[in-house]
Design a protein around this motif. Structure first.
Motif, PDB file in Angstrom:
ATOM      1  N   ALA A  10      46.333 -36.849  65.171  1.00 46.22           N
ATOM      2  CA  ALA A  10      46.995 -37.869  64.150  1.00 46.22           C
ATOM      3  C   ALA A  10      46.775 -39.229  64.606  1.00 46.22           C
ATOM      4  CB  ALA A  10      48.525 -37.679  64.386  1.00 46.22           C
ATOM      5  N   LEU A  11      46.291 -40.070  63.840  1.00 46.48           N
ATOM      6  CA  LEU A  11      45.768 -41.465  64.105  1.00 46.48           C
ATOM      7  C   LEU A  11      47.199 -42.180  64.244  1.00 46.48           C
ATOM      8  CD1 LEU A  11      43.845 -43.513  64.737  1.00 46.48           C
ATOM      9  CD2 LEU A  11      43.635 -43.741  62.447  1.00 46.48           C
ATOM     10  N   THR A  12      47.782 -42.404  65.290  1.00 49.30           N
ATOM     11  CA  THR A  12      49.041 -43.447  65.715  1.00 49.30           C
ATOM     12  C   THR A  12      48.652 -44.769  65.945  1.00 49.30           C
ATOM     13  OG1 THR A  12      49.326 -42.629  67.691  1.00 49.30           O
ATOM     14  CG2 THR A  12      50.375 -41.267  66.133  1.00 49.30           C
ATOM     15  N   PRO A  13      49.895 -45.579  66.018  1.00 44.31           N
ATOM     16  CA  PRO A  13      49.023 -47.007  66.450  1.00 44.31           C
ATOM     17  C   PRO A  13      48.832 -46.888  67.961  1.00 44.31           C
ATOM     18  CG  PRO A  13      50.932 -47.220  65.219  1.00 44.31           C
ATOM     19  CD  PRO A  13      50.877 -45.790  65.246  1.00 44.31           C
ATOM     20  N   ALA A  14      49.624 -46.050  69.017  1.00 36.23           N
ATOM     21  CA  ALA A  14      49.363 -45.892  70.258  1.00 36.23           C
ATOM     22  C   ALA A  14      47.545 -45.162  70.484  1.00 36.23           C
ATOM     23  CB  ALA A  14      50.111 -44.962  70.708  1.00 36.23           C
ATOM     24  N   LEU A  15      47.413 -44.373  69.533  1.00 31.18           N
ATOM     25  CA  LEU A  15      45.970 -43.817  69.605  1.00 31.18           C
ATOM     26  C   LEU A  15      44.903 -44.830  69.152  1.00 31.18           C
ATOM     27  CD1 LEU A  15      44.082 -41.548  70.359  1.00 31.18           C
ATOM     28  CD2 LEU A  15      44.403 -40.742  67.741  1.00 31.18           C
ATOM     29  N   ARG A  16      45.199 -45.561  68.258  1.00 32.65           N
ATOM     30  CA  ARG A  16      44.244 -46.631  67.866  1.00 32.65           C
ATOM     31  C   ARG A  16      44.259 -47.529  68.856  1.00 32.65           C
ATOM     32  NH1 ARG A  16      47.343 -49.444  63.932  1.00 32.65           N
ATOM     33  NH2 ARG A  16      48.021 -50.806  65.755  1.00 32.65           N
ATOM     34  N   ASP A  17      45.226 -48.141  69.498  1.00 31.24           N
ATOM     35  CA  ASP A  17      45.279 -49.252  70.582  1.00 31.24           C
ATOM     36  C   ASP A  17      44.698 -48.445  71.824  1.00 31.24           C
ATOM     37  OD1 ASP A  17      46.496 -50.890  68.711  1.00 31.24           O
ATOM     38  OD2 ASP A  17      48.418 -50.679  69.787  1.00 31.24           O
ATOM     39  N   HIS A  66      42.839 -36.998  76.829  1.00 30.44           N
ATOM     40  CA  HIS A  66      44.181 -37.872  77.434  1.00 30.44           C
ATOM     41  C   HIS A  66      44.226 -37.565  78.735  1.00 30.44           C
ATOM     42  CE1 HIS A  66      45.131 -38.448  73.241  1.00 30.44           C
ATOM     43  NE2 HIS A  66      45.874 -39.452  73.512  1.00 30.44           N
TER      44      HIS A  66
END
Length: 174
Positions: A10-17, A66
Motif C-alpha cells: 500500500a502506498l502510504t506517505p511513509a513508504l513514498r518518503d 524493509h
C-alpha cells in the motif's frame, strides 16, 4: 537480519518518503540510479512521481525491502513492456539498496524477490535491465544469473569527458 520484502505494498506517505529518501541517499553515495551526485529530494521527486503514476496505471510493480526497524532499505521497480510483441518480458528499473546496508547480501535478496514477483505474473519469461558500465554492476548482476546481451559504448554521459557504456542484461525465468 534479513530484509522483509513486499510486492506492491500500500502506498502510504511513509513508504513514498522512504523510497524518496532511499533514492536520494543512494544517488548521493554514487549509485547508478539515474542521477549524479549531489542531488536533493526535490530533484529526485519528479522521477519518483513518474514511477508512482505507472504503478497507479498498473504498468509497474514496486518490490520493497524493509529492515528490522521498518525503514525502506531496498527497492526495485518491475515494469511491463508495452510493445505488443515483447510482453513476455519485464524491465527491472531503479534497483537500490541503502548504502548502510550494502555488503550484507541484500542486493542479491532484492533481485531474488524481484524474480519471484516476475515469475508470479502470467506470461512473463524474462527480466531485462540496463546498467551503467564502469562500476562493476555487470559482474554483480552476472553473479545473480543475468547475462549480458548488449552494450552501447559511451551511451551514458555522467560528466563532461566521462562517458559510460549502457549495458543490457537478461535473466531468463524458466
Amino acid at each position: 537480519m534479513p530484509l522483509t520484502f513486499t510486492v506492491n505494498p500500500a502506498l502510504t506517505p511513509a513508504l513514498r518518503d522512504g523510497v524518496l529518501d532511499l533514492w536520494t541517499d543512494v544517488s548521493n553515495a554514487g549509485g547508478a540510479v539515474g542521477f549524479v551526485p549531489p542531488v536533493t529530494r526535490e530533484q529526485v521527486r519528479p522521477e519518483l512521481v513518474r514511477h508512482l503514476a505507472q504503478m497507479a496505471e498498473g504498468r509497474t510493480r514496486l518490490v520493497v525491502g524493509h529492515d528490522e526497524a521498518g525503514e525502506v532499505a531496498a527497492t526495485a521497480f518491475l515494469t511491463h513492456n508495452t510493445h505488443r510483441l515483447m510482453t513476455h518480458w519485464l524491465w527491472l528499473y531503479t534497483v537500490m539498496v541503502h548504502p548502510r546496508h550494502q555488503g550484507k547480501g541484500y542486493g542479491r535478496d532484492l533481485l531474488a524477490a524481484a524474480a519471484d514477483a516476475a515469475r508470479g505474473l502470467d506470461g512473463i519469461e524474462a527480466i531485462r535491465l540496463t546498467c551503467r558500465g564502469g562500476l562493476g554492476l555487470e559482474r554483480f548482476y552476472g553473479s545473480c544469473g543475468y547475462k549480458e546481451v548488449g552494450r552501447v559504448p559511451a551511451a551514458i554521459r555522467v560528466a563532461p569527458d566521462d562517458d559510460r557504456d549502457d549495458v543490457t542484461m537478461l535473466l531468463p525465468l524458466g
